[in-house]
Design a protein around this motif. Structure first.
Motif, PDB file in Angstrom:
ATOM      1  N   ASP A  76       0.854  -1.183   0.000  1.00  0.00           N
ATOM      2  CA  ASP A  76       0.000   0.000   0.000  1.00  0.00           C
ATOM      3  C   ASP A  76       0.892   1.236   0.000  1.00  0.00           C
ATOM      4  OD1 ASP A  76      -1.900   1.923   0.271  1.00  0.00           O
ATOM      5  OD2 ASP A  76      -2.872   1.074   2.041  1.00  0.00           O
ATOM      6  N   LYS A  78       0.097   4.356  -0.681  1.00  0.00           N
ATOM      7  CA  LYS A  78      -0.520   5.556  -0.107  1.00  0.00           C
ATOM      8  C   LYS A  78      -0.354   5.601   1.407  1.00  0.00           C
ATOM      9  CE  LYS A  78      -4.865   8.128   0.009  1.00  0.00           C
ATOM     10  NZ  LYS A  78      -6.274   8.172  -0.443  1.00  0.00           N
ATOM     11  N   ASN A  79      -0.588   4.481   2.086  1.00  0.00           N
ATOM     12  CA  ASN A  79      -0.475   4.418   3.538  1.00  0.00           C
ATOM     13  C   ASN A  79       0.878   3.935   4.010  1.00  0.00           C
ATOM     14  OD1 ASN A  79      -3.229   5.206   3.944  1.00  0.00           O
ATOM     15  ND2 ASN A  79      -3.857   3.122   3.416  1.00  0.00           N
ATOM     16  N   GLN A  80       1.779   3.629   3.069  1.00  0.00           N
ATOM     17  CA  GLN A  80       3.129   3.169   3.404  1.00  0.00           C
ATOM     18  C   GLN A  80       3.079   1.932   4.315  1.00  0.00           C
ATOM     19  OE1 GLN A  80       6.340   5.293   2.423  1.00  0.00           O
ATOM     20  NE2 GLN A  80       4.704   5.272   0.914  1.00  0.00           N
ATOM     21  N   VAL A  81       2.350   0.916   3.851  1.00  0.00           N
ATOM     22  CA  VAL A  81       2.159  -0.305   4.628  1.00  0.00           C
ATOM     23  C   VAL A  81       2.468  -1.504   3.736  1.00  0.00           C
ATOM     24  CG1 VAL A  81       0.478  -1.763   5.827  1.00  0.00           C
ATOM     25  CG2 VAL A  81       0.460   0.709   6.180  1.00  0.00           C
ATOM     26  N   ASP A 129      -0.666  -3.328  12.508  1.00  0.00           N
ATOM     27  CA  ASP A 129      -1.992  -3.938  12.534  1.00  0.00           C
ATOM     28  C   ASP A 129      -1.833  -5.420  12.817  1.00  0.00           C
ATOM     29  OD1 ASP A 129      -4.670  -4.291  12.441  1.00  0.00           O
ATOM     30  OD2 ASP A 129      -4.893  -3.997  10.277  1.00  0.00           O
ATOM     31  N   ALA A 158       4.744  -1.133   8.909  1.00  0.00           N
ATOM     32  CA  ALA A 158       5.021   0.150   8.260  1.00  0.00           C
ATOM     33  C   ALA A 158       6.332   0.050   7.503  1.00  0.00           C
ATOM     34  CB  ALA A 158       5.091   1.266   9.304  1.00  0.00           C
ATOM     35  N   THR A 300       1.140   8.896  -3.277  1.00  0.00           N
ATOM     36  CA  THR A 300       1.697   9.145  -1.955  1.00  0.00           C
ATOM     37  C   THR A 300       1.733  10.646  -1.723  1.00  0.00           C
ATOM     38  OG1 THR A 300       3.975   9.223  -2.785  1.00  0.00           O
ATOM     39  CG2 THR A 300       3.144   7.080  -2.028  1.00  0.00           C
TER      40      THR A 300
END
Length: 481
Positions: A76, A78-81, A129, A158, A300
């Motif tokens: 991901d 966008k969320n840097q995950v 998470d 992350a 991002t």
């Protein structure tokens, strides 16, 4: 004698115990596996799972860990995950879980519930998470006290993702394992395998997705938070690379095709209005293409991928191409009151530029109207106009002869009707001469537009080629690296 009697009694007790054990093992029913029951009771008797399992408190518990990446589930940007599925292994020595295999029918290892023994509090620092990991409630314990805790984990961590090289990007994400509470005096960490074996091991990786596992690097470090207590950590760097074929076919190739068609559009005549409509159609098509691919590009808040810059520059080139076409069409558009070409522009564009840039002259420039020098002699209407002009010239010359005769004192032979006709023919001649002059000016502007069009096309083509070579070289280097 007393020592001999004591030894005999102990031997007799041992034989009786072995005989009873053999009977219980040989019997049926719920006590068929009584050896494991006895071993479990033996190990759990007096065991304190809340205490670190060492006899000397000054001894540090060494935990060996290992990591194998099974699959890359999601990246991901966008969320840097980063979401991965890994096989995690750890082992340590529990000095309170030791037994003699000879006392328990040569049982050398047994599975025990994880909740009943001491387990080190080693966590991953990058956890953001809770993943959907299966619950493995058991560990293997060997007779020498070696505890092996093997389990699969879905890791949601992350990760700082750099998408500038998309779709030829290589990502490096870290998984840092450390004891959350215990210092290095209590728990230390080491690798279960050598760093070289860990780096090249891809035996369990599922290699059919978008991402390809390159290698796993390991790094051991001791750090301190308050310069008093020191902690041990083992950091695994998971290096993965995106497979760019899908994005190359669906993003790069359509953009390249549209840019090629824009270059081909320069071969349309500059004095034709079709070029403007053609380039407007290309610009609209590219705008629709960008709308379609906007959801495919990673987004991002910290940067823009180079392919996004590439699309923006291609759009800017299309706008520049359309602007150049509009200016050239406006320049060569024929007008009755169009001013003559300035001398300096004629010198630099019509005389110097064709020599410097090897531009072939498309139109002949003529300074006067004549049937032999004009480029428009093939036109029937224009030939008719030339004949009318020549007829007018004949009448003009006849008028001049009459004027000369009048000057010599000879009586003029002319009536009012002839005078009126002569005036009308003179007006027609003036009109045709004025129009011929306008045609010459228009032809000069057409030649200027043609030369400028060729020059700007070459500059535009050079810019596109240089830009394409630069991006192609960068992406090739990133793909090989």
């Amino acid at each position: 004698m007393r020592a001999t009697s004591a030894c005999s009694a102990m031997l007799l007790f041992f034989l009786i115990q072995r005989t009873c054990t053999a009977k219980r093992v040989g019997g049926g029913g719920r006590l068929a596996n009584a050896t494991l029951v006895r071993l479990s009771e033996f190990l759990s008797a007096g065991y304190k799972k809340g205490v670190r399992p060492v006899k000397d408190w000054r001894t540090s518990t060494l935990v060996a860990i290992d990591l194998m990446v099974y699959s890359i589930l999601n990246v991901d940007e966008k969320n840097q995950v980063l979401t991965t599925y890994v096989w995690y292994r750890q082992s340590w020595t529990d000095e309170f879980l030791v037994w003699n295999p000879q006392d328990f029918d040569q049982v050398k290892q047994v599975s025990l519930p994880t909740a009943n023994i001491w387990v080190p509090d080693i966590l991953i620092n990058e956890f953001v998470d809770v993943g959907k990991s299966p619950d493995i409630p058991y560990v293997y314990v060997s007779h020498d006290g070696l505890v092996r805790n093997y389990k699969p984990i879905q890791v949601v961590t992350a990760c700082t993702l750099n998408i500038y090289n998309f779709p030829f990007d290589v990502q490096k994400c870290s998984l840092t394992f450390q004891s959350w509470l215990h210092t290095i005096d209590d728990i230390n960490i080491t690798l279960m395998r050598s760093p070289e074996e860990l780096r090249e091991d891809k035996s369990v990786f599922m290699n059919q997705g978008e991402w390809e596992l390159l290698h796993i690097l390991s790094n051991y470090k001791i750090f301190s938070v308050d310069d008093d207590d020191y902690y041990a950590e083992m950091k695994f760097h998971v290096v993965i690379r995106r497979r760019p074929l899908f994005y190359t076919v669906n993003l790069l190739l359509p953009s390249i095709f549209l840019m090629v068609m824009d270059i081909v559009g320069f071969y349309l005549p500059p004095d034709s209005g079709e070029r403007v409509s053609f380039k407007i159609t290309l610009l609209l098509g590219y705008s629709v293409f960008l709308i379609i691919v906007s959801d495919t590009l990673p987004a991002t808040a910290i940067g823009t991928p180079l392919i996004g810059v590439y699309f923006v520059v291609c759009m800017a080139l299309l706008v520049i191409s359309l602007t150049e076409t509009v200016l050239i069409v406006r320049l060569v558009h024929k007008q009755d009151l169009q001013p003559p070409v300035p001398h300096w522009l004629r010198y630099f564009v019509l005389e110097r530029a064709p020599v410097l840039f090897c531009i072939r002259k498309k139109h002949r420039l003529c300074s006067r109207l004549s049937p032999q020098a004009s480029d428009m002699d093939d036109d029937d209407d224009y030939k008719g106009e030339n004949r009318a002009l020549r007829h007018t010239c004949e009448i003009g010359r006849r008028h001049q002869r009459e004027a000369a005769a009048l000057a010599r004192g000879l009586p003029p032979h002319r009536d009012p009707v002839v005078s009126d006709i002569l005036q009308e023919v003179t007006a027609i001649r003036n009109f045709l001469e004025k129009r011929d002059h306008g045609n010459e000016v228009a032809k000069e502007w057409l030649q200027v537009g043609y030369v400028l069009d060729v020059m700007l096309f070459r500059v535009y083509l050079l810019a596109v080629v240089a830009y394409s070579i630069t991006l192609g070289t960068l992406w090739s280097v990133w793909q090989v690296a």
